[in-house]
Scaffold this motif. Sequence first.
Motif, short mmCIF file in Angstrom:
data_model
loop_
_atom_site.label_atom_id
_atom_site.label_comp_id
_atom_site.label_asym_id
_atom_site.label_seq_id
_atom_site.Cartn_x
_atom_site.Cartn_y
_atom_site.Cartn_z
N CYS A 73 20.43 -0.48 -24.09
CA CYS A 73 19.12 -1.06 -23.78
C CYS A 73 19.01 -2.47 -24.33
CB CYS A 73 18.02 -0.16 -24.36
SG CYS A 73 16.36 -0.77 -24.10
N ARG A 74 19.45 -2.66 -25.55
CA ARG A 74 19.39 -3.97 -26.21
C ARG A 74 20.22 -4.99 -25.44
NH1 ARG A 74 20.56 -4.16 -32.52
NH2 ARG A 74 18.63 -2.96 -32.43
N GLU A 75 21.43 -4.60 -25.06
CA GLU A 75 22.29 -5.53 -24.32
C GLU A 75 21.70 -5.86 -22.96
OE1 GLU A 75 24.93 -7.39 -25.23
OE2 GLU A 75 24.32 -6.64 -27.18
N HIS A 76 21.12 -4.86 -22.31
CA HIS A 76 20.45 -5.11 -21.03
C HIS A 76 19.37 -6.18 -21.21
CE1 HIS A 76 17.88 -4.36 -17.52
NE2 HIS A 76 16.89 -4.32 -18.39
N ALA A 77 18.54 -6.01 -22.23
CA ALA A 77 17.43 -6.95 -22.46
C ALA A 77 17.94 -8.33 -22.85
CB ALA A 77 16.50 -6.39 -23.53
N LEU A 78 19.05 -8.39 -23.58
CA LEU A 78 19.61 -9.68 -23.99
C LEU A 78 20.25 -10.40 -22.81
CD1 LEU A 78 21.19 -8.60 -27.38
CD2 LEU A 78 19.37 -10.31 -27.10
N LEU A 79 20.91 -9.66 -21.95
CA LEU A 79 21.65 -10.28 -20.85
C LEU A 79 20.76 -10.67 -19.68
CD1 LEU A 79 24.87 -8.07 -20.87
CD2 LEU A 79 24.63 -10.44 -21.66
N LEU A 80 19.67 -9.89 -19.45
CA LEU A 80 18.88 -10.17 -18.25
C LEU A 80 18.33 -11.59 -18.22
CD1 LEU A 80 18.38 -8.62 -15.72
CD2 LEU A 80 16.16 -7.95 -16.63
N THR A 91 12.18 -7.03 -30.82
CA THR A 91 11.07 -7.70 -30.15
C THR A 91 11.61 -8.88 -29.34
OG1 THR A 91 10.72 -9.26 -31.95
CG2 THR A 91 9.53 -7.15 -32.09
N ALA A 92 10.76 -9.45 -28.52
CA ALA A 92 11.18 -10.61 -27.72
C ALA A 92 11.61 -11.76 -28.64
CB ALA A 92 10.04 -11.05 -26.80
N ALA A 93 10.88 -11.98 -29.72
CA ALA A 93 11.24 -13.06 -30.65
C ALA A 93 12.58 -12.78 -31.31
CB ALA A 93 10.14 -13.22 -31.70
N GLU A 94 12.80 -11.54 -31.69
CA GLU A 94 14.09 -11.18 -32.31
C GLU A 94 15.24 -11.34 -31.32
OE1 GLU A 94 12.37 -7.92 -35.54
OE2 GLU A 94 12.90 -7.28 -33.51
N ARG A 95 14.98 -11.02 -30.07
CA ARG A 95 16.04 -11.21 -29.05
C ARG A 95 16.36 -12.69 -28.87
NH1 ARG A 95 13.01 -7.33 -26.48
NH2 ARG A 95 12.28 -8.77 -24.88
N ARG A 96 15.32 -13.52 -28.93
CA ARG A 96 15.59 -14.96 -28.79
C ARG A 96 16.48 -15.46 -29.93
NH1 ARG A 96 10.24 -14.86 -26.85
NH2 ARG A 96 9.38 -15.38 -28.88
N VAL A 97 16.29 -14.93 -31.12
CA VAL A 97 17.14 -15.31 -32.26
C VAL A 97 18.58 -14.89 -32.01
CG1 VAL A 97 17.60 -14.87 -34.72
CG2 VAL A 97 15.26 -15.28 -33.94
N VAL A 98 18.77 -13.65 -31.53
CA VAL A 98 20.12 -13.16 -31.23
C VAL A 98 20.76 -14.00 -30.14
CG1 VAL A 98 21.46 -11.21 -30.34
CG2 VAL A 98 19.60 -10.80 -31.97
N ALA A 100 20.11 -17.13 -29.35
CA ALA A 100 20.44 -18.45 -29.88
C ALA A 100 21.70 -18.37 -30.74
CB ALA A 100 19.27 -19.00 -30.71
N ARG A 101 21.82 -17.32 -31.54
CA ARG A 101 23.00 -17.14 -32.39
C ARG A 101 24.25 -16.98 -31.52
NH1 ARG A 101 21.79 -12.34 -35.52
NH2 ARG A 101 20.26 -13.64 -36.53
N ARG A 102 24.13 -16.21 -30.45
CA ARG A 102 25.28 -16.03 -29.55
C ARG A 102 25.66 -17.34 -28.88
NH1 ARG A 102 24.36 -10.19 -26.50
NH2 ARG A 102 24.74 -8.92 -28.34
N ARG A 103 24.65 -18.13 -28.47
CA ARG A 103 24.97 -19.42 -27.83
C ARG A 103 25.70 -20.33 -28.81
NH1 ARG A 103 19.90 -18.67 -25.42
NH2 ARG A 103 18.88 -19.87 -27.05
N ARG A 104 25.24 -20.35 -30.07
CA ARG A 104 25.91 -21.19 -31.08
C ARG A 104 27.34 -20.71 -31.30
NH1 ARG A 104 20.89 -20.90 -33.65
NH2 ARG A 104 21.63 -19.26 -35.03
#
Length: 121
Positions: A73-80, A91-98, A100-104
Amino acid sequence: MLQSHQQSLQEARVPIQRSGRREEGDPWHTEAVCRRDEAALFFAPSKEPTADRLSREAAAKRVCARCPVMVECREHALLLPEPYGVWGGLTAAERRVVQARRRRRDTAEKLTAPRGIAQAG
Ligand code: SF4
């Protein structure tokens, strides 16, 4: 106006429902433990006070913590990506942090990756 979890999941073709054990080849969401009647737990109503939001999100995360498909579920929400609501215990804010970390990390990997033969010349 924010979508309900149910609406969002339906649009993503991921129904909120508990349907028991997943058979080989079944989509991950067939084992989701969140239910349609819990949609309000996962998505904020408009103008939700901070204390209420924190309490609601904590309750949603407790549901996710006992969900056997939390990682999927988490990966689905991160990838979509899913812009709203609690998905996979984040949360949406926590996903944005993840994200951003992945992009870096991806950028750093590209910068430090060995150059190809054609480029090395
Ligand atoms: S991880 Fe949470 S939001 Fe995702 S399917 Fe499970 S209970 Fe629902």
